[in-house]
Design an enzyme around this catalytic site. Structure first.
Site, PDB file in Angstrom:
ATOM      1  N   GLY A 489      16.935 -20.222  12.721  1.00  0.00           N
ATOM      2  CA  GLY A 489      16.729 -20.165  14.167  1.00  0.00           C
ATOM      3  C   GLY A 489      16.964 -21.476  14.876  1.00  0.00           C
ATOM      4  CB  SER A 528      10.665 -28.661   6.748  1.00  0.00           C
ATOM      5  OG  SER A 528      10.520 -27.663   5.792  1.00  0.00           O
ATOM      6  CD  GLU A 731      11.444 -27.856   2.591  1.00  0.00           C
ATOM      7  OE1 GLU A 731      10.971 -28.680   3.394  1.00  0.00           O
ATOM      8  OE2 GLU A 731      12.071 -28.188   1.586  1.00  0.00           O
TER       9      GLU A 731
END
Ligand SMILES: Cc1cc2nc3c(=O)[nH]c(=O)nc-3n(C[C@H](O)[C@H](O)[C@H](O)COP(=O)(O)OP(=O)(O)OC[C@H]3O[C@@H](n4cnc5c(N)ncnc54)[C@H](O)[C@@H]3O)c2cc1C
Lengths: 777, 284
Positions: A489, A528, A731
């Site tokens: 996203g 991340s 994550e």
């Protein structure tokens, strides 16, 4: 929460409709005229010397345009035939030796995939098998067969420049941390807990397999379309290998069908580039699922933990972690370092010693995998936290809360903790699973239990993200970013950040897909890190554009730019909305024309204080922490050993949830993925041959394995430097699954299993062993 | 991997298909749904220059109820068996067993004949067919013969099919009205996986005592197995001890292999667990 217009709103994803209607262009769909297809002959041996390759019959086969061997590549003038992010230890195609089953040996480019595959059958390769080393603990023995005699440094990452391989050893990297006096603490301990935990190699299984396409354009530039999480890296590494300037290579990445770490660094790109150069035609190489298993894996580990307790406090912990990095180091050394330093956990323990080793074996190379090694160390330390808590008669949730580090405390490395959210994640996950409620009664052969686990990951630091924001005269904007949209996203999220900062409507912001000709450098789309790093870069770039825009308006209105505000595409005086103008009017005011743009650039480059090589100490080892907690309820069939997860609560700290829906999806997605790894996923080897290298035999979690109750819990502890306070969350849901399930297993039936996956047979064996000990049958 | 080139032959009748197979010998194979065969050919584990497409033969997909039993055409798909009201009524365990296979895409494509002829040792449908005393009808150049399913398997991936012979029909005799059937599949890994073991049972009770008893098993021998020697339990009263005795008789007939889904010992133990559970369920 602050008064944001679009940050914090669960807007729908940009790519959703395109994806569900099957209209997304993936690399696999690209079919330029004259396209050649690649097939690669792979090694049947886990370790062997290549005696001879005869490719003459393949070269003469119908439809064949080129046949390439490692020796051919090594003989090309100006070409470096080895690559790798930590060491240049991986040949594009095997040279002299093969080091794992499935290593690429000979590549054919032909008019069709079938012609290429048929030509491979005409290639003769003579091998002389060599002794094989498979087990990570065997590989560190003095007499073990050596996988690499010589190791070439890699120039890929400056922060890995200090990585040096040991001489004539399979240990290619060793991270060390020493804090306090561990020996003394063990000598004075009331109790000592010692456990060994293991996790096997496993697969990422993105829906889209690896695929890359290359062609040389009219200007002689090399163009690559690739399913990669690291376009900037691919360009730099290819330029280095091919000996050409970076701007002679253009790397473009469309939407990915998932990555999970499998698509980082160079994978198929060197082969397609070399074959395109050799044939002068476009060349595509797409892996079969079976080849995926031979390309990159999750690190298997052996983790030895020893913990000293005095009174009710943990006084010392000794961690030894052995990472099976397979035949090539890949990014193993960085994983061994970054995960290594967190392997004693986010707990108050005054004396700690950590040794984390990266070890070569004759298995397919292991690389990054959602969590970058942290799920493996949390699996160990948060299983042991439960063992210790139970051993002391303490409540596992309370025990964790008592020992958990919080704001301002020093992590084991000496780095202060900021914005971690660990305790809140534990409390909320425990509440959600009904921790304080009595256990469900036994029913027939079924027993229920609850488990909790928590842990933290430190984001990869240093790393770099650059972004450019271009404001057009009509108030629409383009964001140039090399972050890869692989399902997480990021595209929509970066648009939200740019829209918020500019004060423009969300749907007027377009995010350009990675194209190294135009989108600035970004380390990787992984770990991340994109929301924080690229989010900050985009925000900074947008802020610069906004400054220029406000100056234009301020000049025209003859007021101070500091008194301006923008919303919905309009700039106006704070408190007097009628005094203002549209973007177009501002452009006219400044330029007297609409044919121009305002451009801003942003760069996010957090730094670290390098760790002391002997003690592992650093005042700042990471830019931010993200905390994870999982709470589960399981039901175990005591006759079969089969474990079913009944409810699952995945809590993670997002800093600020720029888009709460994406955060929830990431938490549930990561937890589901790791549920499969916890319960049944593993690559099974026999004599170096993979036994379950296809999805018929390698199981991932299916919809039937996902608990009906699978709930995300988004914790928000804003980070002082995050874009709008945000951190990463891709994550987080993955980190604590395995330990939570194993802890629930013990709660349910009183057995402790220290090896994942927690298969029915393993649990059954443990139950039988326990019955024997208890004198039953 | 791509599938190596082959010719797809389209017979109009069973006799023609048989002729085509004989003509090309080892170079040819029948193909039904192709769910197994295509994978094996893509992996280049098997290679055939000619495939004889059984789907082009009309009428082989019918499911009908005759006086003495069901007739299931070899080309009936798994999905059509699973959803057939006839099968659901007459042989619920069979509908159940077919409903477990793979996923809906596989079941829409895979055929009953392909499932049996493949002769894998750990498939779902065979145990349920075995407890019904199913027979297969094999048609070849020499004519047609009927073989009991329990005698159809010769070993791992081996059947009694002769060159040119095609499985055209499966006959499933109706169970006695008092008989109940059930199929239990046990997956040791993902819930969606092939079975580790499968157990089908047929039991009729006569005043609380065992009447007819049959057990079909998969995953525990080289081929699907119909347990022998269960007649001796006729007339015995249902009890945990009896189920233990049944398990002992069954256990002697097992020859499980260790594979990814469990060790031989584990499969043995699980057979005990699931035979007992299945019988308990039917007796209750
Ligand atoms: C993803 C996947 C999951 C699966 N999961 C399960 C599962 O959970 N449980 C389970 O039981 N099975 C499972 N299977 C196996 C499945 O049941 C078989 O693939 C299927 O039954 C084969 O039928 P088919 O019509 O496609 O056969 P084909 O692939 O067409 O043929 C299979 C073999 O039988 C021969 N053959 C076919 N028809 C005839 C005939 N009429 N006469 C003589 N020979 C014939 C062919 O020559 C070939 O050798 C799975 C398969 C896949 C691919």
């Amino acid at each position: 929460m602050a008064d944001y217009s679009i940050v914090g709103r669960p807007v729908d994803r940009r790519d959703a409709v395109q994806k569900v209607t099957g209209r997304v262009l993936h690399v696999g769909n690209m079919e330029p005229a004259g396209l050649l297809h690649v097939a690669v002959l792979r090694s049947p041996h886990p370790h062997a010397r290549i005696v001879r390759i005869d490719k003459s019959r393949a070269e003469a086969a119908p439809g064949v345009a080129a046949v390439l061997t490692g020796a051919d590549i090594a003989a090309m003038p100006g070409i470096t035939p080895y690559h790798g992010p930590a060491f240049a230890d991986q040949p594009v195609l095997a040279i002299d030796r093969v080091r794992h089953e499935g290593e690429q040996v000979v590549a054919v480019a032909a008019e069709s995939r079938r012609a290429a595959e048929e030509a491979l059958e005409l290639v003769e390769v003579e091998y002389e098998p060599l002794p094989v080393v498979l087990d990570v603990l065997d590989a560190i023995k003095p007499d073990a067969p050596i996988v690499h005699d010589e190791i070439r440094p890699s120039g890929a990452f400056a922060d890995l420049a200090h990585v040096k391989a040991g001489e004539r050893s399979n240990i290619c990297y060793h991270y060390k941390l020493r804090k306090g006096d561990v020996d003394k603490a063990f000598a004075e301990a009331d109790r000592i807990f010692e456990d060994v935990f293991t996790a096997p190699p496993a697969q990422h299984v993105p829906m889209e397999a690896h695929v890359s396409l290359a062609y040389v354009d009219e200007g002689g530039r090399i163009n690559i379309h690739t399913a990669s999480q690291s376009p900037s890296f691919v360009r730099g590494e290819l330029a280095r290998m091919l000996g050409v300037p970076m701007n002679r290579i253009r790397v473009r990445v469309p939407y990915l069908g998932g990555g999970y770490g499998a698509k980082l660094y160079n994978k198929l790109e060197p082969i397609v580039a070399l074959l395109a150069m050799k044939t002068g035609r476009p060349v595509k190489y797409s892996l079969s699922r079976e080849e995926e298993f031979q390309t990159v894996t999750k690190h298997g580990v052996v983790v030895k933990l020893k913990t000293a307790v005095k009174g009710s406090a943990m006084t010392a912990r000794k961690c030894e972690v052995y990472w099976d990095t397979g035949a090539f180091a890949e990014i193993g050394p960085r994983i061994v370092h970054k995960s290594g330093y967190t392997s004693s956990g986010p707990y108050k323990i005054p004396n700690v010693s950590i040794d984390s080793y990266c070890v070569y074996t004759n298995k397919p190379p292991a690389g990054p995998f959602r969590g970058f090694g942290v799920p493996q160390v949390i699996w160990a330390y948060d299983s042991q936290m439960d063992i210790v808590a139970r051993g002391l008669g303490a409540d596992p949730v309370e025990f964790r809360l008592e020992h958990a580090l919080e704001e301002g405390d020093l992590f084991v490395t000496g780095t202060p903790i900021h914005a971690c959210g660990l305790k809140e994640a534990v409390r909320r996950a425990a509440d959600a699973v009904g921790w304080d409620q009595p256990k469900a009664p036994a029913s027939g052969s079924k027993r229920r239990g609850k488990g909790i686990a928590c842990g933290v990951k430190a984001v990869l630091t240093p790393s770099i993200s650059g972004a450019i924001v271009i404001l057009n005269a009509d108030g629409s904007a383009n964001v140039l970013s090399s972050t890869v949209e692989m399902g997480q996203g990021s595209e929509s999220l970066l648009a939200q950040i740019a829209a918020e900062e500019l004060g423009m409507p969300f749907d007027r912001v377009h995010v350009v897909q990675p194209d190294t000709d135009v989108t600035p450098y970004d380390t990787i789309s992984a770990g991340s890190r994109s929301t924080y790093h690229m989010g900050n870069a985009v925000r900074m770039a947008a802020a610069k554009v906004k400054e220029e825009l406000f100056q234009a308006v301020a000049g025209k209105l003859e007021i101070d730019a500091a008194d301006l505000e923008s919303r919905d595409g309009r700039v106006f005086v704070r408190g007097a909305e009628e005094r203002g103008m549209t973007v177009t009017e501002a452009f006219l005011a400044k330029f007297g024309s609409l044919g121009t743009t305002m451009v801003g650039e942003g760069l996010c480059q957090p730094v670290v204080t390098p760790m002391d090589p002997e003690t592992g100490m650093s005042e700042k080892c990471t830019e931010y922490w993200f905390a994870s907690a999982s709470a589960v309820e399981v039901e175990v069939d005591t006759e079969t050993g089969r474990l079913e997860v009944l409810q699952f609560h995945a809590a993670g700290d997002a800093g600020t949830a720029i888009n709460p829906k994406y955060c929830e999806q990431q938490l549930v997605g990561a937890a589901t993925m790791h549920l499969g790894l916890t319960l049944f996923e593993q690559m099974v080897f026999q004599d170096g041959q993979l036994l379950n290298g296809s999805l018929l035999d390698y199981q991932i979690a299916s919809i039937k394995d996902v608990p009906a109750a699978c709930h995300p819990i988004v914790v928000e502890v804003p980070h002082k430097d995050g874009p709008f306070g945000a951190k990463g969350i891709g994550e987080t849901g993955a980190l604590t699954v395995a330990a939570a399930v194993a802890n629930a297993l013990e709660d349910a039936v009183g057995v402790r299993v220290r090896d994942i996956p927690l298969t029915a047979e393993r649990i059954h064996e443990a139950l039988k062993a326990a019955r024997k000990v208890n004198g039953g049958t | 991997m791509t599938i190596p080139a082959f010719d797809l032959l389209k017979p109009g009748s069973v006799a023609e298909a048989s002729e085509m197979l004989l003509e090309h010998g080892d170079e040819a194979r029948p193909i039904a749904g192709g769910t197994t065969l295509v994978i094996l050919m893509k992996q280049r584990a098997l290679r055939f220059s000619h495939l004889v497409d059984l789907q082009s033969i009309p009428g082989l997909e019918r499911i009908t109820d005759n006086d003495d039993g069901l007739s299931i055409g070899a080309l009936a798909t798994h999905r059509s068996v699973e959803r057939s009201p006839l099968v659901q009524r007459r042989a619920p365990a069979l509908a159940q067993a077919f409903s477990h296979v793979g996923n809906v895409r596989i079941r829409e494509t895979a055929s009953v004949g392909g499932n049996l002829a493949h002769a894998d040792y750990r498939l779902d449908p065979p145990p349920a067919l075995l407890v019904h005393g199913a027979e297969v009808v094999l048609a070849g150049a020499e004519g047609t013969r009927v073989v009991a399913l329990k005698d159809f398997y010769r070993g791992m991936y081996e059947t009694v099919l002769e060159p040119g012979e095609i499985l055209v029909e499966v006959r499933v005799p109706h169970a006695a009205p008092a008989a109940r059937t059930v199929y239990s599949r046990f997956s040791s890994l993902s819930a969606n996986d092939w079975p580790c073991i499968g157990v089908a049972a047929l039991l009729s009770l006569d005043n609380g005592n065992v009447g007819e008893l049959a057990l079909g098993l998969s995953g525990v021998a080289e081929a699907p197995l119909l347990a022998a020697g269960l007649e001796r339990f006729q007339g015995e009263s249902c009890s945990e001890e009896l189920w233990d005795a049944v398990c002992d008789v069954v256990d002697e007939q097992l020859s499980p292999v260790s594979d990814l889904r469990g060790s031989a010992d584990y499969k043995r133990e699980m057979t005990r667990v699931w035979v007992r559970r299945t019988l308990r369920e039917l007796a209750s």
